[in-house]
Motif scaffolding. Structure first.
Motif, PDB file in Angstrom:
ATOM      1  N   ARG A   1       0.813  -1.029   0.136  1.00  0.00           N
ATOM      2  CA  ARG A   1      -0.423  -0.184   0.455  1.00  0.00           C
ATOM      3  C   ARG A   1       0.740   0.980   0.111  1.00  0.00           C
ATOM      4  N   GLU A   2       0.509   2.299   0.302  1.00  0.00           N
ATOM      5  CA  GLU A   2       1.225   3.808   0.180  1.00  0.00           C
ATOM      6  C   GLU A   2       1.273   4.774   1.254  1.00  0.00           C
ATOM      7  N   TRP A   3       1.344   3.976   2.437  1.00  0.00           N
ATOM      8  CA  TRP A   3       1.336   4.002   4.275  1.00  0.00           C
ATOM      9  C   TRP A   3       1.978   3.256   4.859  1.00  0.00           C
ATOM     10  N   ALA A   4       2.089   3.595   5.742  1.00  0.00           N
ATOM     11  CA  ALA A   4       2.356   2.918   6.328  1.00  0.00           C
ATOM     12  C   ALA A   4       2.729   3.463   7.932  1.00  0.00           C
ATOM     13  N   ALA A   5       3.429   2.472   8.609  1.00  0.00           N
ATOM     14  CA  ALA A   5       3.418   3.429   9.379  1.00  0.00           C
ATOM     15  C   ALA A   5       4.852   3.661  10.515  1.00  0.00           C
ATOM     16  N   PRO A   6       4.976   4.540  11.091  1.00  0.00           N
ATOM     17  CA  PRO A   6       6.306   5.101  11.195  1.00  0.00           C
ATOM     18  C   PRO A   6       7.183   4.105  11.893  1.00  0.00           C
ATOM     19  N   VAL A   7       7.024   3.557  12.625  1.00  0.00           N
ATOM     20  CA  VAL A   7       7.800   1.661  13.207  1.00  0.00           C
ATOM     21  C   VAL A   7       7.527   1.459  14.098  1.00  0.00           C
ATOM     22  N   GLU A   8       8.053  -0.497  14.207  1.00  0.00           N
ATOM     23  CA  GLU A   8       7.388  -0.701  14.306  1.00  0.00           C
ATOM     24  C   GLU A   8       7.887  -1.995  15.651  1.00  0.00           C
ATOM     25  N   GLY A   9       7.047  -2.712  15.900  1.00  0.00           N
ATOM     26  CA  GLY A   9       6.937  -3.037  17.569  1.00  0.00           C
ATOM     27  C   GLY A   9       6.646  -1.730  18.694  1.00  0.00           C
ATOM     28  N   TYR A  10       6.044  -1.094  18.347  1.00  0.00           N
ATOM     29  CA  TYR A  10       6.037   0.336  19.509  1.00  0.00           C
ATOM     30  C   TYR A  10       5.117  -0.170  20.042  1.00  0.00           C
ATOM     31  N   THR A  11       5.060   0.621  21.540  1.00  0.00           N
ATOM     32  CA  THR A  11       3.745   1.203  22.638  1.00  0.00           C
ATOM     33  C   THR A  11       3.843   2.286  21.992  1.00  0.00           C
ATOM     34  N   LEU A  12       2.141   2.182  22.185  1.00  0.00           N
ATOM     35  CA  LEU A  12       1.514   4.377  22.027  1.00  0.00           C
ATOM     36  C   LEU A  12       2.256   4.587  23.529  1.00  0.00           C
TER      37      LEU A  12
ATOM     38  N   ARG B   1       5.456  19.254  30.928  1.00  0.00           N
ATOM     39  CA  ARG B   1       6.283  18.981  29.694  1.00  0.00           C
ATOM     40  C   ARG B   1       5.750  20.032  28.191  1.00  0.00           C
ATOM     41  N   TRP B   2       4.687  20.287  28.069  1.00  0.00           N
ATOM     42  CA  TRP B   2       4.288  20.672  27.027  1.00  0.00           C
ATOM     43  C   TRP B   2       3.105  22.122  27.153  1.00  0.00           C
ATOM     44  N   VAL B   3       3.315  22.883  26.360  1.00  0.00           N
ATOM     45  CA  VAL B   3       3.033  24.452  27.134  1.00  0.00           C
ATOM     46  C   VAL B   3       1.935  24.682  26.820  1.00  0.00           C
ATOM     47  N   ASN B   4       1.374  23.867  25.964  1.00  0.00           N
ATOM     48  CA  ASN B   4      -0.274  23.483  25.454  1.00  0.00           C
ATOM     49  C   ASN B   4      -0.715  21.990  25.809  1.00  0.00           C
ATOM     50  N   ARG B   5      -0.901  22.111  25.121  1.00  0.00           N
ATOM     51  CA  ARG B   5      -0.953  20.506  24.774  1.00  0.00           C
ATOM     52  C   ARG B   5      -0.169  19.950  23.245  1.00  0.00           C
ATOM     53  N   HIS B   6      -0.623  18.517  23.922  1.00  0.00           N
ATOM     54  CA  HIS B   6       0.678  17.478  23.240  1.00  0.00           C
ATOM     55  C   HIS B   6       0.038  17.787  21.970  1.00  0.00           C
ATOM     56  N   THR B   7       0.896  17.728  20.969  1.00  0.00           N
ATOM     57  CA  THR B   7       1.032  18.204  19.069  1.00  0.00           C
ATOM     58  C   THR B   7       0.907  16.938  18.666  1.00  0.00           C
ATOM     59  N   GLY B   8       1.383  15.319  18.929  1.00  0.00           N
ATOM     60  CA  GLY B   8       1.856  14.091  18.068  1.00  0.00           C
ATOM     61  C   GLY B   8       1.097  13.103  19.176  1.00  0.00           C
ATOM     62  N   GLN B   9       1.327  12.548  18.360  1.00  0.00           N
ATOM     63  CA  GLN B   9       1.401  11.008  18.801  1.00  0.00           C
ATOM     64  C   GLN B   9       2.784   9.828  19.244  1.00  0.00           C
ATOM     65  N   ASP B  10       3.195  10.027  20.024  1.00  0.00           N
ATOM     66  CA  ASP B  10       4.193   9.254  20.910  1.00  0.00           C
ATOM     67  C   ASP B  10       4.265   8.322  20.809  1.00  0.00           C
ATOM     68  N   PHE B  11       5.363   6.870  20.329  1.00  0.00           N
ATOM     69  CA  PHE B  11       5.651   5.367  20.395  1.00  0.00           C
ATOM     70  C   PHE B  11       6.461   5.687  20.735  1.00  0.00           C
ATOM     71  N   ALA B  12       6.587   4.909  22.017  1.00  0.00           N
ATOM     72  CA  ALA B  12       7.851   4.082  22.705  1.00  0.00           C
ATOM     73  C   ALA B  12       8.181   3.341  22.171  1.00  0.00           C
ATOM     74  N   VAL B  13       9.501   2.999  21.351  1.00  0.00           N
ATOM     75  CA  VAL B  13      10.379   2.211  21.067  1.00  0.00           C
ATOM     76  C   VAL B  13      12.101   2.924  21.294  1.00  0.00           C
ATOM     77  N   PRO B  14      12.975   1.767  21.437  1.00  0.00           N
ATOM     78  CA  PRO B  14      14.037   1.487  21.982  1.00  0.00           C
ATOM     79  C   PRO B  14      15.188   2.663  21.271  1.00  0.00           C
TER      80      PRO B  14
END
Length: 354
Positions: free
Chosen positions: A220-231, A241-254
């Motif tokens: 397909r034309e799109w993929a996840a940015p990392v594999e084996g992650y935990t949100l 730690r943020w001035v207002n609100r968190h502006t993205g999605q964090d993927f916890a990976v080594p």
């Protein structure tokens, strides 16, 4: 608008062994940097050697693991066979007991001379001899069969014991090998992160490193940015730690996990320094932009075209980060302040996140 990392998952899968390769990220805003100091080159060579060692150890570990599984299956097969042989031997021993008792009751313990003297007529003598012969043959056969079964049982028990001991030794070796792999990877990851932190502190990155790109078979034309992650931290969540609100999605990976372009596009920004640490911004054909932040290294240069799933960097914890993770944003402009929720954005493109 800065991201944090809340949970670091255990990630034994060794795809992130590539983390240990030395990296020379691109200069801020795409300006090429220098070649790096001799000390940096020495660290890079050391990290590369550690990666090679870890890769070799991984191959040995996988081969040993498969061998251990085969030995375990063989040990189970032998144990089942031994159980059947023990049952058969018990039956044979019971048959020997019955034959011995029957022989005793029928006078099987008398000598040939006694049988001749006690026989009432020649027919009785012949019948007794015939029965005696058949009984002796049955006893001899039963004894021989029992002895052969006992010999097989002893040999198979020895074989099963040897297989079990070999399996225990192999498991011990694998445990040591696995621990060594984990230690080497952890050491190498933090060496890689140390280079990233030095670059961020200096505010100038050293240029992209052209690492071998992981083969990604995309249909397909799109993929996840990392594999084996935990949100971890999600879009719009609050935090000190943020001035207002968190502006993205964090993927916890080594540290060092391959970071991939979610879709085809062009690199419009590669920067080092600030809250996002080492970051990459891509422009996609549909007008959206994606950001990949807190990296340990990058493998692309500004103005380079990328394909879906292409390895563009390695995750880290540079900048304003509490632990290893990828901060991923989707924007309508290349600048901060125009972010949209990346999870439904990816889902709408056939990339479920969770």
């Amino acid at each position: 608008m800065r991201s944090s990392r809340r949970r670091l998952p255990l990630f034994p899968v060794l795809l992130c062994a590539a983390a240990v390769l030395a990296a020379r990220p691109t200069a801020a805003d795409g300006e090429p940097g220098g070649d790096g100091s001799g000390a940096d080159a020495g660290i890079s060579a050391q990290v590369a050697r550690l990666y090679e060692d870890a890769a070799l150890a991984t191959q040995r570990y996988e081969a040993g693991r498969r061998e251990a599984e085969a030995q375990r299956a063989e040990a189970q097969r032998l144990e089942a066979l031994l159980g059947r042989q023990r049952q058969e031997l018990a039956v044979l021993r019971g048959d020997l007991g019955r034959i011995a008792r029957a022989q005793y009751r029928s006078g099987g313990g008398l000598s040939d001379a006694a049988r001749f003297v006690l026989a009432r007529d020649p027919d009785e003598l012949m019948r007794g001899q015939h029965v005696f012969s058949r009984t002796n043959q049955a006893v001899d056969n039963a004894i021989g069969k029992s002895r052969r079964a006992e010999a097989r049982l002893a040999a198979d028990e020895a074989k099963a014991t040897g297989a079990k001991q070999a399996l225990e030794r192999r498991n011990a070796e694998l445990a040591v090998l696995k621990k060594g792999i984990e230690q080497k990877l952890e050491q190498a990851r933090w060496q890689l992160q140390g280079q990233a932190d030095a670059s961020v502190a200096a505010g100038s990155c050293r240029g992209a490193v052209r690492l071998g790109r992981p083969s990604v078979q995309l249909t397909r034309e799109w993929a996840a940015p990392v594999e084996g992650y935990t949100l971890s931290a999600s879009f719009g969540s609050g935090g000190a730690r943020w001035v207002n609100r968190h502006t993205g999605q964090d993927f916890a990976v080594p540290i060092g996990t391959p970071v991939r372009a979610v879709g085809a596009g062009r690199v419009v920004r590669v920067a080092c320094g600030g809250a996002f640490g080492i970051e990459i911004v891509l422009q996609h054909a549909d007008g959206y932009y994606t950001q990949y932040a807190h990296l340990a290294a990058v493998t692309v240069d500004q103005d380079e075209n990328v394909t879906p799933g292409q390895w563009i960097g390695q995750s880290g914890t540079s900048g304003n980060s509490t632990g290893p993770h990828l901060h991923f944003e989707v924007r309508v402009t290349p600048e901060m302040g125009s972010a949209v929720d990346p999870v439904p954005w990816l889902t709408a493109r056939g990339v479920p996140v969770g």
